[in-house]
Design a protein around this motif. Structure first.
Motif, PDB file in Angstrom:
ATOM      1  N   GLY A 122      45.537  28.861  41.625  1.00 47.86           N
ATOM      2  CA  GLY A 122      46.626  29.804  40.859  1.00 47.86           C
ATOM      3  C   GLY A 122      46.258  30.352  39.657  1.00 47.86           C
ATOM      4  O   GLY A 122      44.963  30.457  39.303  1.00 47.86           O
ATOM      5  N   PRO A 123      47.118  30.694  38.632  1.00 46.96           N
ATOM      6  CA  PRO A 123      46.752  31.643  37.659  1.00 46.96           C
ATOM      7  C   PRO A 123      45.961  31.134  36.493  1.00 46.96           C
ATOM      8  O   PRO A 123      45.092  31.576  35.968  1.00 46.96           O
ATOM      9  CB  PRO A 123      48.180  31.868  36.960  1.00 46.96           C
ATOM     10  N   GLN A 124      46.174  29.582  36.483  1.00 44.61           N
ATOM     11  CA  GLN A 124      45.206  28.940  35.555  1.00 44.61           C
ATOM     12  C   GLN A 124      43.562  28.755  35.902  1.00 44.61           C
ATOM     13  O   GLN A 124      42.846  29.218  35.429  1.00 44.61           O
ATOM     14  CB  GLN A 124      45.568  27.449  35.215  1.00 44.61           C
ATOM     15  N   ALA A 125      43.513  28.787  37.522  1.00 38.12           N
ATOM     16  CA  ALA A 125      42.426  28.985  37.849  1.00 38.12           C
ATOM     17  C   ALA A 125      41.406  29.950  37.897  1.00 38.12           C
ATOM     18  O   ALA A 125      40.218  30.240  37.377  1.00 38.12           O
ATOM     19  CB  ALA A 125      42.389  28.359  39.350  1.00 38.12           C
ATOM     20  N   ARG A 126      42.453  31.038  37.911  1.00 41.44           N
ATOM     21  CA  ARG A 126      42.016  32.632  37.771  1.00 41.44           C
ATOM     22  C   ARG A 126      41.570  32.660  36.197  1.00 41.44           C
ATOM     23  O   ARG A 126      40.617  33.528  36.168  1.00 41.44           O
ATOM     24  CB  ARG A 126      42.783  33.411  38.320  1.00 41.44           C
ATOM     25  N   LEU A 127      42.378  32.465  35.401  1.00 34.91           N
ATOM     26  CA  LEU A 127      42.254  32.452  33.840  1.00 34.91           C
ATOM     27  C   LEU A 127      40.602  31.899  33.478  1.00 34.91           C
ATOM     28  O   LEU A 127      39.741  32.558  32.810  1.00 34.91           O
ATOM     29  CB  LEU A 127      43.105  32.111  33.074  1.00 34.91           C
ATOM     30  N   LEU A 128      40.620  30.740  33.895  1.00 43.03           N
ATOM     31  CA  LEU A 128      39.380  30.081  33.522  1.00 43.03           C
ATOM     32  C   LEU A 128      38.255  30.461  34.306  1.00 43.03           C
ATOM     33  O   LEU A 128      37.002  30.714  34.004  1.00 43.03           O
ATOM     34  CB  LEU A 128      39.487  28.592  33.785  1.00 43.03           C
ATOM     35  N   GLY A 129      38.180  31.054  35.718  1.00 41.70           N
ATOM     36  CA  GLY A 129      37.236  31.343  36.415  1.00 41.70           C
ATOM     37  C   GLY A 129      36.742  32.865  35.950  1.00 41.70           C
ATOM     38  O   GLY A 129      35.641  33.073  36.181  1.00 41.70           O
ATOM     39  N   LEU A 130      37.487  33.580  35.128  1.00 40.26           N
ATOM     40  CA  LEU A 130      37.025  34.693  34.483  1.00 40.26           C
ATOM     41  C   LEU A 130      35.952  34.246  33.731  1.00 40.26           C
ATOM     42  O   LEU A 130      34.872  35.485  33.536  1.00 40.26           O
ATOM     43  CB  LEU A 130      38.291  35.267  33.654  1.00 40.26           C
ATOM     44  N   PHE A 131      35.881  33.410  33.172  1.00 38.62           N
ATOM     45  CA  PHE A 131      34.540  32.962  32.243  1.00 38.62           C
ATOM     46  C   PHE A 131      33.228  32.646  33.223  1.00 38.62           C
ATOM     47  O   PHE A 131      32.247  33.136  32.730  1.00 38.62           O
ATOM     48  CB  PHE A 131      34.890  31.922  31.110  1.00 38.62           C
ATOM     49  N   ASP A 132      33.675  32.187  34.373  1.00 39.26           N
ATOM     50  CA  ASP A 132      32.344  31.926  35.115  1.00 39.26           C
ATOM     51  C   ASP A 132      31.919  33.149  35.797  1.00 39.26           C
ATOM     52  O   ASP A 132      30.554  33.546  36.091  1.00 39.26           O
ATOM     53  CB  ASP A 132      33.014  31.206  36.313  1.00 39.26           C
ATOM     54  N   VAL A 133      32.912  34.270  35.923  1.00 36.62           N
ATOM     55  CA  VAL A 133      32.277  35.400  36.220  1.00 36.62           C
ATOM     56  C   VAL A 133      31.539  36.110  34.945  1.00 36.62           C
ATOM     57  O   VAL A 133      30.493  36.852  35.063  1.00 36.62           O
ATOM     58  CB  VAL A 133      33.567  36.411  36.703  1.00 36.62           C
ATOM     59  N   LEU A 134      31.966  36.103  33.956  1.00 31.26           N
ATOM     60  CA  LEU A 134      31.317  36.393  32.870  1.00 31.26           C
ATOM     61  C   LEU A 134      30.123  35.868  32.848  1.00 31.26           C
ATOM     62  O   LEU A 134      28.913  36.651  32.232  1.00 31.26           O
ATOM     63  CB  LEU A 134      32.105  36.419  31.575  1.00 31.26           C
ATOM     64  N   GLU A 135      29.733  34.509  32.953  1.00 30.42           N
ATOM     65  CA  GLU A 135      28.246  33.973  32.875  1.00 30.42           C
ATOM     66  C   GLU A 135      27.591  34.570  33.628  1.00 30.42           C
ATOM     67  O   GLU A 135      26.354  34.779  33.350  1.00 30.42           O
ATOM     68  CB  GLU A 135      28.608  32.600  33.025  1.00 30.42           C
ATOM     69  N   ASP A 136      28.118  34.825  35.038  1.00 25.40           N
ATOM     70  CA  ASP A 136      26.971  35.577  35.852  1.00 25.40           C
ATOM     71  C   ASP A 136      26.680  37.101  35.419  1.00 25.40           C
ATOM     72  O   ASP A 136      25.472  37.413  35.351  1.00 25.40           O
ATOM     73  CB  ASP A 136      27.883  36.009  36.944  1.00 25.40           C
ATOM     74  N   TRP A 137      27.615  37.723  34.565  1.00 28.72           N
ATOM     75  CA  TRP A 137      27.235  39.192  34.174  1.00 28.72           C
ATOM     76  C   TRP A 137      26.254  38.796  32.659  1.00 28.72           C
ATOM     77  O   TRP A 137      25.293  39.488  32.919  1.00 28.72           O
ATOM     78  CB  TRP A 137      28.577  39.611  33.475  1.00 28.72           C
ATOM     79  N   PHE A 138      26.407  37.883  32.091  1.00 27.41           N
ATOM     80  CA  PHE A 138      25.684  37.523  30.832  1.00 27.41           C
ATOM     81  C   PHE A 138      24.156  37.077  31.269  1.00 27.41           C
ATOM     82  O   PHE A 138      23.209  37.371  30.612  1.00 27.41           O
ATOM     83  CB  PHE A 138      26.121  36.400  30.108  1.00 27.41           C
ATOM     84  N   ALA A 139      24.141  36.492  32.457  1.00 30.75           N
ATOM     85  CA  ALA A 139      22.854  35.932  32.918  1.00 30.75           C
ATOM     86  C   ALA A 139      21.802  37.029  33.569  1.00 30.75           C
ATOM     87  O   ALA A 139      20.913  37.185  33.652  1.00 30.75           O
ATOM     88  CB  ALA A 139      23.073  34.752  34.130  1.00 30.75           C
TER      89      ALA A 139
END
Length: 205
Positions: free
Chosen positions: A99-116
């Motif tokens: 749901g929306p909470q999983a998507r909001l928190l998942g945003l930071f997992d996506v950012l981590e891939d970007w940062f790496a």
């Protein structure tokens, strides 16, 4: 300004979130590709049009034929990079399960891939604003238009959660932008997970 083309300017294989390294066929595309690479890797203020023209293989007169000024070239780079990043981000977010909470928190997992990513250079809009004069409203306007897409997405997730959409958007933008800058400064992607922890604590309130 850079007075010569960098010896090894290429950032390596193209990352999905960037236009750097994409095939360029026309003179305009070659100029835009060279400008993107140089601006993103060496800075907007220090990169001159002579260097961009040299790296693109185009005459300076050709550059000015397609882009009336360096400012117009910067605008074109920001718009192209912003569009590529947003397409990548929202494609990744659409695949997050839950749901929306999983998507909001998942945003930071996506950012981590970007940062790496080895080619991570931060947010071009943040970089451009940090280099621009305080009176440069055009760059701030472009950044605002870019950010509006993310704000709309954040607010929609907050509404699904039954939370104040403006408050959630503000909190998440602080966490996102803070992580972007910290990861760029330290070259450490761990800041994405630090921001995720803070976001999770906030949502648990």
């Amino acid at each position: 300004m850079l007075d010569r083309v960098p010896t090894n300017p290429a950032p390596g294989p193209r990352s999905d979130w960037s236009t750097i390294g994409r095939p360029a066929r026309s003179a305009r595309e070659r100029i835009l590709a060279a400008a993107t690479e140089l601006f993103c890797l060496h800075g907007f203020a220090t990169t001159g049009v002579d260097t961009i023209a040299a790296q693109s293989g185009a005459a300076k007169s050709t550059l000015y034929k397609h882009f009336a000024s360096k400012d117009k070239l910067i605008e074109a780079v920001l718009e192209a990079e912003g569009a590529a990043w947003r397409a990548w981000l929202f494609t990744r977010l659409s695949a997050v399960e839950g749901g929306p909470q999983a998507r909001l928190l998942g945003l930071f997992d996506v950012l981590e891939d970007w940062f790496a990513d080895e080619n991570y250079y931060g947010c071009p809009y943040i970089n451009a604003i940090s280099e621009a004069p305080q009176v440069d409203e055009r760059t701030r306007c472009l950044a605002g238009t870019h950010k509006a897409h993310l704000l709309t997405w954040l607010r929609s997730q907050a509404l699904e959660l039954g939370r104040d959409p403006d408050e959630v958007a503000r909190v998440f933008v602080v966490l996102i932008d803070g992580a972007i800058v910290a990861a760029q400064a330290t070259r450490d992607p761990i800041f994405a997970q630090s921001a995720r922890d803070a976001a999770e604590a906030y949502l648990a309130q």
